[in-house]
Scaffold this motif. Structure first.
Motif, short mmCIF file in Angstrom:
data_model
loop_
_atom_site.label_atom_id
_atom_site.label_comp_id
_atom_site.label_asym_id
_atom_site.label_seq_id
_atom_site.Cartn_x
_atom_site.Cartn_y
_atom_site.Cartn_z
N PRO A 494 0.79 -1.23 0.00
CA PRO A 494 0.00 0.00 0.00
C PRO A 494 0.82 1.28 0.00
CG PRO A 494 -0.91 -1.59 1.54
CD PRO A 494 0.39 -2.16 1.07
N GLY A 495 2.03 1.24 0.53
CA GLY A 495 2.83 2.46 0.62
C GLY A 495 3.73 2.72 -0.58
N ALA A 496 3.59 1.95 -1.64
CA ALA A 496 4.47 2.11 -2.81
C ALA A 496 4.24 3.45 -3.50
CB ALA A 496 4.24 0.96 -3.78
N THR A 497 5.32 4.02 -4.02
CA THR A 497 5.22 5.29 -4.75
C THR A 497 4.80 5.04 -6.19
OG1 THR A 497 7.53 5.21 -5.46
CG2 THR A 497 7.07 6.22 -3.30
N ASP A 498 4.44 6.12 -6.88
CA ASP A 498 4.06 6.01 -8.29
C ASP A 498 5.22 5.48 -9.13
OD1 ASP A 498 1.56 6.89 -7.70
OD2 ASP A 498 1.85 8.93 -8.45
N ALA A 499 6.43 5.90 -8.78
CA ALA A 499 7.62 5.45 -9.51
C ALA A 499 7.81 3.95 -9.35
CB ALA A 499 8.85 6.20 -9.03
N GLU A 500 7.61 3.44 -8.13
CA GLU A 500 7.74 2.00 -7.88
C GLU A 500 6.63 1.23 -8.59
OE1 GLU A 500 9.79 2.00 -3.43
OE2 GLU A 500 7.63 2.34 -3.65
N LEU A 501 5.45 1.83 -8.61
CA LEU A 501 4.32 1.22 -9.30
C LEU A 501 4.62 1.08 -10.79
CD1 LEU A 501 1.54 0.55 -7.90
CD2 LEU A 501 0.62 2.54 -9.09
N ARG A 539 -0.36 -10.35 -16.43
CA ARG A 539 0.76 -9.43 -16.32
C ARG A 539 0.55 -8.43 -15.18
NH1 ARG A 539 1.47 -7.16 -22.17
NH2 ARG A 539 -0.52 -8.17 -22.56
N ILE A 540 -0.70 -8.02 -14.94
CA ILE A 540 -0.98 -7.17 -13.78
C ILE A 540 -0.67 -7.92 -12.49
CG2 ILE A 540 -2.83 -6.04 -12.47
CD1 ILE A 540 -4.10 -5.25 -15.13
N ALA A 541 -1.04 -9.20 -12.46
CA ALA A 541 -0.76 -10.02 -11.27
C ALA A 541 0.74 -10.15 -11.05
CB ALA A 541 -1.40 -11.40 -11.43
N ILE A 542 1.49 -10.32 -12.13
CA ILE A 542 2.95 -10.42 -12.01
C ILE A 542 3.52 -9.09 -11.53
CG2 ILE A 542 5.09 -10.71 -13.32
CD1 ILE A 542 3.54 -12.76 -15.06
N ALA A 543 3.00 -7.98 -12.07
CA ALA A 543 3.45 -6.66 -11.61
C ALA A 543 3.16 -6.48 -10.12
CB ALA A 543 2.75 -5.56 -12.41
N ARG A 544 2.05 -7.00 -9.67
CA ARG A 544 1.69 -6.90 -8.26
C ARG A 544 2.70 -7.64 -7.38
NH1 ARG A 544 -4.44 -8.32 -7.22
NH2 ARG A 544 -3.76 -10.35 -8.03
N VAL A 545 3.14 -8.80 -7.84
CA VAL A 545 4.13 -9.55 -7.08
C VAL A 545 5.50 -8.88 -7.14
CG1 VAL A 545 5.39 -11.74 -6.99
CG2 VAL A 545 2.92 -11.74 -7.30
N VAL A 546 5.85 -8.33 -8.31
CA VAL A 546 7.12 -7.60 -8.44
C VAL A 546 7.14 -6.44 -7.45
CG1 VAL A 546 8.51 -6.16 -9.97
CG2 VAL A 546 7.48 -8.27 -10.84
N LEU A 547 6.02 -5.75 -7.33
CA LEU A 547 5.93 -4.61 -6.42
C LEU A 547 6.10 -5.07 -4.97
CD1 LEU A 547 5.32 -1.54 -6.32
CD2 LEU A 547 2.92 -2.14 -5.95
N LYS A 548 5.63 -6.24 -4.64
CA LYS A 548 5.76 -6.75 -3.27
C LYS A 548 7.21 -7.03 -2.91
CE LYS A 548 3.94 -10.33 -0.18
NZ LYS A 548 3.10 -11.53 -0.05
N ASP A 549 8.01 -7.41 -3.91
CA ASP A 549 9.44 -7.69 -3.71
C ASP A 549 9.66 -8.75 -2.64
OD1 ASP A 549 12.16 -7.45 -4.12
OD2 ASP A 549 12.39 -5.80 -2.70
N PRO A 550 9.13 -9.96 -2.86
CA PRO A 550 9.23 -11.00 -1.82
C PRO A 550 10.57 -11.71 -1.86
CG PRO A 550 8.07 -11.85 -3.71
CD PRO A 550 8.41 -10.43 -4.04
#
Length: 637
Positions: A494-501, A539-550
């Motif tokens: 939830p705290g990700a920036t637009d750049a990270e998104l 691809r949106i789901a993959i982007a969501r996981v990339v953003l999580k950085d697990p």
């Protein structure tokens, strides 16, 4: 569908088995939900008592008017009586407003608490619960049953107090007027009480049935009018069939409603007839007393007013058993869910992992979706074909039920290790158990036997919240909320920036597509994301996981819906993501297999081969077979 010896059998079959009784334990537990609102409930009770006392005054004013004011031509007293006749209703209604405010405040608070508790508890349930429970049933319990339970505390119980106090106070006043007429008034009391017990039992069962039918209707609506259900119905041309199914369920809801109304109407007709008999007796005998000069006209007029105040509470108290029994059915259904055991829960002192290394060990792990003691509606011969064993039958081989299945293993005695940073590919035929293995890591299920370790810690000893932070997963079926693209991506962090998104979206090769949408990242994705293609959603789901950085990455057929070009771009983008992370990929494409550090070949719930691509090809086993059949087409392209 499985029924039987788990908690889901308790839900599925409870309605047809013995009905729970409204016992003292259930009542005390139900009343406990009113404890946080004791002050408000006290205000309700006090206003009820004050209102009941005030309502005793008007008949006295009428008696005084008839017996004293009119014969004495007392105009001053007449004025005061008129003021009283106006003022008392005003005061009574103001007290009623205060009572309604306190009642609503307490009632809505109880609804909030019950729903919150139920939602919290259901959130803790394992995936097994959701695979065995209709979504419409869950929604029905959260909505209809909670409101019904609330009515018991803020409606039925205050009504009992109101009517008891009104009854007692009215009897006291009537006895001061004329004890013989008062005794005559209560002679008809058995006529009120006799039908109450039977009607209460009938209406209780009707209410429970009505709740079942409403839950069935909610489930049918949820299944056939969701985007997935609507598409399935249209594709197979089953609109007419589903309409008939809905008509059948809807008719049951209608018919049970009519039956409830008729039973209630006959009951109240009986109460009304009993009250009419009692009133007629009082007027007949009281009229003779007036004619004989034993009573004044004002007294008999006031007495007749009190008769209605007497029979009203008697009728209400006679019916309270009916109302209370019906209201407690809602509490029973709420408690059925609240009492379901949490299959997967944090242990006391669970370990918090801030940053996992990613070392994974499966030690003699076995798992069955069917737990011991679960009855299955499957014939014995089909059981044996599918690996079940019978511990009990009725002695008739051809009879499919009842019997108890011990276990059919989805995974059996798995032992392997994955080192930090390794990319492991799971390969095997459909139904081999690959997805089940990936479900074990985030504790969607716990092993039936054996244990799974992360960095030396048994997963059962790690807090579920911290474990979830270490794992990123893209499943076979991508789920998107009916919200914006941005909100769906930020669900991961939830705290990700637009750049990270944007960076995560570029990594998944979806940024350009999102930018071309009418509102960019603020575009609504639609119900379950159906405004997008399968590949776009994935691809949106993959982007969501990339953003999580697990620290641990699990891809279950994550590129299965992508065209070759998009897959190639994503594979290139995922390579840096694999670096430094433990990655487990269910492989359906050759590129993933060839880049894996280790390949685990799964068949019938067991690891039958493991090694590198080169080693496994040389062995000429199952992997070599799968390689030729599954990936041969890719090799020839």
């Amino acid at each position: 569908m499985m029924h039987g010896g788990g908690w889901w059998r308790y839900i599925a079959h409870d309605e047809t088995q013995g009905q729970p009784k409204v016992d003292r334990k259930l009542l005390i537990r139900a009343l406990g939900y009113g404890r946080p609102y004791t002050l408000l409930i006290a205000v309700v009770l006090i206003t009820i008592l004050v209102g009941a006392v005030i309502d005793l005054i008007p008949p006295l004013l009428f008696r005084d008017l008839i017996d004293n004011v009119i014969p004495g031509r007392d105009f001053t007293r007449l004025n005061w009586l008129a003021v009283g006749m106006i003022g008392i209703p005003i005061l009574s209604n103001l007290i009623g407003v205060l009572q309604r405010w306190a009642s609503a405040k307490a009632g809505e608070g109880i609804i909030y608490d019950l729903r919150q508790q139920m939602y919290t508890h259901i959130q803790k349930m394992s995936i097994r619960f959701f695979t065995h429970t209709k979504s419409g049933e869950i929604i029905s319990r959260l909505n209809n049953d909670v409101v019904g339970a609330q009515s018991a505390i803020t409606g039925t119980i205050p009504n009992i107090v109101t009517n008891l106090f009104t009854l007692v106070s009215t009897l006291v006043v009537m006895l001061t007027f004329e004890w013989r007429l008062t005794v005559l008034s209560v002679i008809v009391l058995p006529l009120f009480l006799l039908p109450a017990k039977r009607v209460a039992r009938i209406l209780r069962e009707i209410r429970r049935q009505a709740m079942e039918y409403n839950a069935d209707m909610s489930s049918h609506i949820g299944e056939t009018l969701s985007i997935n259900g609507a598409m399935l119905v249209k594709i197979f041309g089953r609109q007419r069939k589903e309409l008939e199914r809905y008509r059948s369920t809807n008719a049951k809801v209608r018919d049970i409603g009519v039956r409830r109304a008729l039973v209630g109407r006959w009951f109240f007709m009986g109460l009304g007839l009993s009250a009419a008999i009692g009133t007629a007796l009082v007027y007949w005998v009281g009229g003779r007393f007036v004619l004989d000069g034993a009573l004044t006209v004002g007294t008999i007029v006031a007495f007749s007013s009190y008769i209605f105040r007497l029979y009203g509470p008697i009728s209400a108290l006679t019916n309270v058993q009916v109302e209370f029994a019906q209201a407690m059915v809602s509490f029973e259904r709420v408690f059925e869910y609240l009492d379901l055991p949490v299959e997967i829960a944090d242990t006391t002192g669970a370990v918090e992992i801030l940053r996992a290394e990613g070392r994974i060990s499966f030690e003699n792990v076995s798992f069955s979706y069917i737990r011991e003691g679960d009855a299955l509606d499957v014939p014995p011969d089909k059981q044996r074909e599918n690996g079940f064993s019978l511990s009990k039958t009725d002695g008739k081989e051809e009879n499919p039920i009842p019997f108890i299945a011990t276990r059919r293993w989805a995974l059996k005695d798995l032992t392997f290790k994955i080192e930090p940073g390794e990319l492991v590919a799971l390969v095997g035929p459909s139904g081999a158990g690959k997805t089940t293995i990936t479900y074990m890591l985030p504790r969607l299920y716990d092993p039936t036997e054996g244990r799974i370790l992360l960095d030396g810690h048994d997963l059962r000893t790690i807090s579920q919240e911290s474990l979830a932070q270490q794992i990123g997963m893209v499943t076979q079926e991508t789920y998107l909320f009916h919200d914006t693209v941005r909100a769906n991506l930020l669900y991961a962090r939830p705290g990700a920036t637009d750049a990270e998104l944007e960076a995560a979206s570029r990594a998944a090769n979806i940024h350009d597509f999102i930018s071309r949408l009418p509102n960019g990242y603020d575009t609504i994705v639609g119900e379950r994301g159906y405004r997008f293609s399968g590949g776009e959603k994935q691809r949106i789901a993959i982007a969501r996981v990339v953003l999580k950085d697990p620290r641990i990455l699990i891809l279950d057929e994550a590129t299965s819906h992508l065209d070759s070009q998009s897959e190639s771009l994503i594979q290139t983008a995922l390579e840096p993501l694999f670096n430094g992370r433990t990655s487990i990929v269910i492989a359906h494409r050759l590129s993933t297999v060839l880049s894996a550090d280790k390949i685990l070949v799964v068949d019938e719930g067991q690891i039958v081969e493991s090694g590198t691509h080169k080693d496994l090809i040389q062995r000429g086993g199952l992997y070599a077979e799968l390689y030729q059949t599954q990936f041969g087409q890719e090799l020839s392209v």
